[in-house]
Design a protein around this motif. Structure first.
Motif, PDB file in Angstrom:
ATOM      1  N   LEU A 141       3.501  53.074 -74.445  1.00  0.00           N
ATOM      2  CA  LEU A 141       4.304  54.040 -74.800  1.00  0.00           C
ATOM      3  C   LEU A 141       5.525  53.934 -73.724  1.00  0.00           C
ATOM      4  N   ARG A 142       5.832  52.900 -72.928  1.00  0.00           N
ATOM      5  CA  ARG A 142       6.721  52.547 -72.092  1.00  0.00           C
ATOM      6  C   ARG A 142       7.650  51.291 -72.865  1.00  0.00           C
ATOM      7  N   ILE A 181       5.015  61.288 -77.276  1.00  0.00           N
ATOM      8  CA  ILE A 181       4.695  62.062 -76.066  1.00  0.00           C
ATOM      9  C   ILE A 181       4.890  63.626 -76.097  1.00  0.00           C
ATOM     10  N   ILE A 182       6.056  64.007 -77.172  1.00  0.00           N
ATOM     11  CA  ILE A 182       6.155  65.347 -77.126  1.00  0.00           C
ATOM     12  C   ILE A 182       4.798  65.878 -77.909  1.00  0.00           C
ATOM     13  N   GLN A 240      -2.212  61.639 -71.645  1.00  0.00           N
ATOM     14  CA  GLN A 240      -2.439  60.240 -72.157  1.00  0.00           C
ATOM     15  C   GLN A 240      -3.689  59.510 -71.859  1.00  0.00           C
ATOM     16  N   GLU A 268      12.569  53.874 -78.860  1.00  0.00           N
ATOM     17  CA  GLU A 268      12.541  55.141 -77.826  1.00  0.00           C
ATOM     18  C   GLU A 268      12.341  56.389 -78.544  1.00  0.00           C
ATOM     19  N   VAL A 269      12.758  56.625 -79.697  1.00  0.00           N
ATOM     20  CA  VAL A 269      12.722  57.875 -80.449  1.00  0.00           C
ATOM     21  C   VAL A 269      10.965  57.879 -80.705  1.00  0.00           C
ATOM     22  N   TRP A 270      10.528  56.994 -81.372  1.00  0.00           N
ATOM     23  CA  TRP A 270       9.105  56.711 -81.600  1.00  0.00           C
ATOM     24  C   TRP A 270       8.198  57.356 -80.610  1.00  0.00           C
ATOM     25  N   THR A 271       8.586  56.526 -79.520  1.00  0.00           N
ATOM     26  CA  THR A 271       7.548  56.896 -78.212  1.00  0.00           C
ATOM     27  C   THR A 271       7.973  58.364 -77.782  1.00  0.00           C
ATOM     28  N   THR A 272       9.091  58.753 -77.615  1.00  0.00           N
ATOM     29  CA  THR A 272       9.418  60.106 -77.373  1.00  0.00           C
ATOM     30  C   THR A 272       8.705  61.148 -78.247  1.00  0.00           C
ATOM     31  N   ASN A 273       8.728  60.924 -79.478  1.00  0.00           N
ATOM     32  CA  ASN A 273       8.013  61.995 -80.562  1.00  0.00           C
ATOM     33  C   ASN A 273       6.453  61.774 -80.187  1.00  0.00           C
ATOM     34  N   ARG A 291       1.952  66.541 -75.699  1.00  0.00           N
ATOM     35  CA  ARG A 291       2.320  67.644 -74.572  1.00  0.00           C
ATOM     36  C   ARG A 291       1.823  68.610 -75.587  1.00  0.00           C
TER      37      ARG A 291
END
Length: 66
Positions: free
Chosen positions: A38-39, A10-11, A20, A3-8, A14
């Motif tokens: 990403l999910r 996406i951030i 995307q 989740e951390v990788w995915t969050t990074n 943005r």
């Protein structure tokens, strides 16, 4: 992929003002496939590496230092 990788990822998208859909195209993937990655539904090290390299390229092109 965590989740951390995915969050990074996406951030960063943005922060760069990149959708995307645009990012998927830049990486050479479909929007649907990128969404699955990403999910966390697709876990592929080659894809992860491509995403990371593409983000680095965008940072370099835009002179962004994170």
């Amino acid at each position: 992929m965590g989740e951390v990788w995915t969050t990074n990822v996406i951030i960063q998208l943005r922060m760069f003002g990149i959708t995307q859909k645009e990012f998927a195209k830049t990486c050479g993937y479909s929007e649907t496939y990128m969404s699955q990655v990403l999910r966390g539904h697709k876990d592929n090290q080659k894809v992860k590496k491509t995403i990371e390299e593409t983000l680095k390229k965008i940072k370099s092109e835009r002179n962004i230092y994170i």
